[in-house]
Design an enzyme around this catalytic site. Sequence first.
Site, short mmCIF file in Angstrom:
data_model
loop_
_atom_site.label_atom_id
_atom_site.label_comp_id
_atom_site.label_asym_id
_atom_site.label_seq_id
_atom_site.Cartn_x
_atom_site.Cartn_y
_atom_site.Cartn_z
CG HIS A 101 47.18 30.71 34.03
ND1 HIS A 101 46.77 31.49 33.08
CD2 HIS A 101 48.40 30.53 34.29
CE1 HIS A 101 48.73 31.25 32.92
NE2 HIS A 101 49.50 30.87 33.48
CG HIS B 50 50.62 34.97 35.75
ND1 HIS B 50 52.09 35.52 36.05
CD2 HIS B 50 50.45 34.25 34.88
CE1 HIS B 50 52.53 34.02 35.36
NE2 HIS B 50 51.46 33.65 34.75
CB CYS C 261 55.56 34.04 33.83
SG CYS C 261 54.87 33.40 31.86
CG HIS D 46 51.08 30.56 38.08
ND1 HIS D 46 52.31 29.68 37.71
CD2 HIS D 46 50.54 31.97 37.22
CE1 HIS D 46 52.57 29.50 36.32
NE2 HIS D 46 51.33 31.12 36.37
CD GLU E 110 49.95 27.96 32.16
OE1 GLU E 110 50.14 28.30 31.52
OE2 GLU E 110 50.89 28.34 33.12
CG ASP F 156 38.15 28.21 42.40
OD1 ASP F 156 37.00 28.04 43.12
OD2 ASP F 156 38.75 28.58 41.27
CG HIS F 157 39.03 32.35 43.03
ND1 HIS F 157 37.92 31.42 42.53
CD2 HIS F 157 38.11 34.17 42.76
CE1 HIS F 157 37.34 32.53 41.57
NE2 HIS F 157 36.89 33.23 41.80
C1 LIG Z 1 52.54 31.90 30.24
C2 LIG Z 1 52.16 31.46 31.59
O1 LIG Z 1 51.35 32.39 32.16
C3 LIG Z 1 52.91 30.79 32.13
O2 LIG Z 1 53.20 30.69 33.52
C4 LIG Z 1 53.42 29.69 31.98
C5 LIG Z 1 54.82 29.90 31.24
N1 LIG Z 1 55.89 29.18 30.54
C6 LIG Z 1 55.95 27.72 30.94
N2 LIG Z 1 56.48 26.59 30.82
C7 LIG Z 1 56.35 25.16 31.20
N3 LIG Z 1 57.44 24.25 30.79
N4 LIG Z 1 55.27 25.09 32.24
C8 LIG Z 1 54.50 26.28 33.01
O3 LIG Z 1 53.93 25.93 33.76
C9 LIG Z 1 54.44 27.51 32.05
N5 LIG Z 1 53.95 28.62 32.38
O1 LIG Z 2 51.73 34.13 28.16
P1 LIG Z 2 49.93 34.15 27.87
O2 LIG Z 2 49.44 33.74 29.39
O3 LIG Z 2 48.64 34.83 27.34
O4 LIG Z 2 49.96 32.87 27.94
P2 LIG Z 2 50.86 31.73 26.33
O5 LIG Z 2 49.76 31.11 25.90
O6 LIG Z 2 51.96 31.05 27.03
O7 LIG Z 2 50.99 33.21 25.12
P3 LIG Z 2 50.64 33.32 23.87
O8 LIG Z 2 49.26 33.26 23.82
O9 LIG Z 2 51.47 34.17 23.69
O10 LIG Z 2 50.99 31.69 23.33
ZN LIG Z 3 51.20 31.33 34.31
#
Ligand SMILES: CC(=O)C(=O)[C@H]1CNc2nc(N)[nH]c(=O)c2N1
Ligand SMILES: O=P(O)(O)OP(=O)(O)OP(=O)(O)O
Ligand SMILES: [Zn+2]
Length: 148
Positions: A54, A52, A46, A27, A137, A92-93
């Site tokens: 997940h 990127h 992001c 996403h 996530e 998925d995917h």
């Molecule tokens: C980390 C990531 O890869 C995200 O996509 C995070 C960034 N921050 C964030 N904040 C939220 N309140 N909700 C999210 O889904 C999200 N995704």
């Molecule tokens: O930034 P990512 O995708 O590793 O997701 P995150 O968990 O928000 O990052 P961090 O490990 O720095 O909290």
């Molecule tokens: Zn993300």
Amino acid sequence: MAASRGTSSAAERVGYISRIESFSACHRLHSVHLSDEENKTLYGKCNNPNGHGHNYKVEVTVRGKIDAVTGMVINLTDLKKCIEDVIVVPLDHKNLDKDVPYFANVVSTTENVAIYIWDNMVKALPPNLLYEIKIYETDKNVVVYRGE
Ligand SMILES: CC(=O)C(=O)[C@H]1CNc2nc(N)[nH]c(=O)c2N1
Ligand SMILES: O=P(O)(O)OP(=O)(O)OP(=O)(O)O
Ligand SMILES: [Zn+2]
């Protein structure tokens, strides 16, 4: 002597039962209501135009009476099918923003993914059973939604 289990009979017992499933998706956090600059400032890395990914983990919890005959709140086999239909097949995917119409104009935050799953899962399950959607996530980012 049987241990005391409170005053409710078996027919009135209420249980919570969960099933966990994972799905992989990519996403980009980008709101159609903000400018490109505002999106970049708000979502940072992001908002990368190329997106990127997940490996999401979803925990679906239902709440209901433990049937006196079957001993079940819901048959986990049925819950598994609902999860397959509502979560795995559409998400998925996939690229959430490009492959899932719901996210064409809804930013694909985990909060909104939880709402999407809730709104579709509640239609797939028997009435008044869905209790909670919990989505990891990442190992550190977790969202809980209970339909409020
Ligand atoms: C980390 C990531 O890869 C995200 O996509 C995070 C960034 N921050 C964030 N904040 C939220 N309140 N909700 C999210 O889904 C999200 N995704
Ligand atoms: O930034 P990512 O995708 O590793 O997701 P995150 O968990 O928000 O990052 P961090 O490990 O720095 O909290
Ligand atoms: Zn993300």
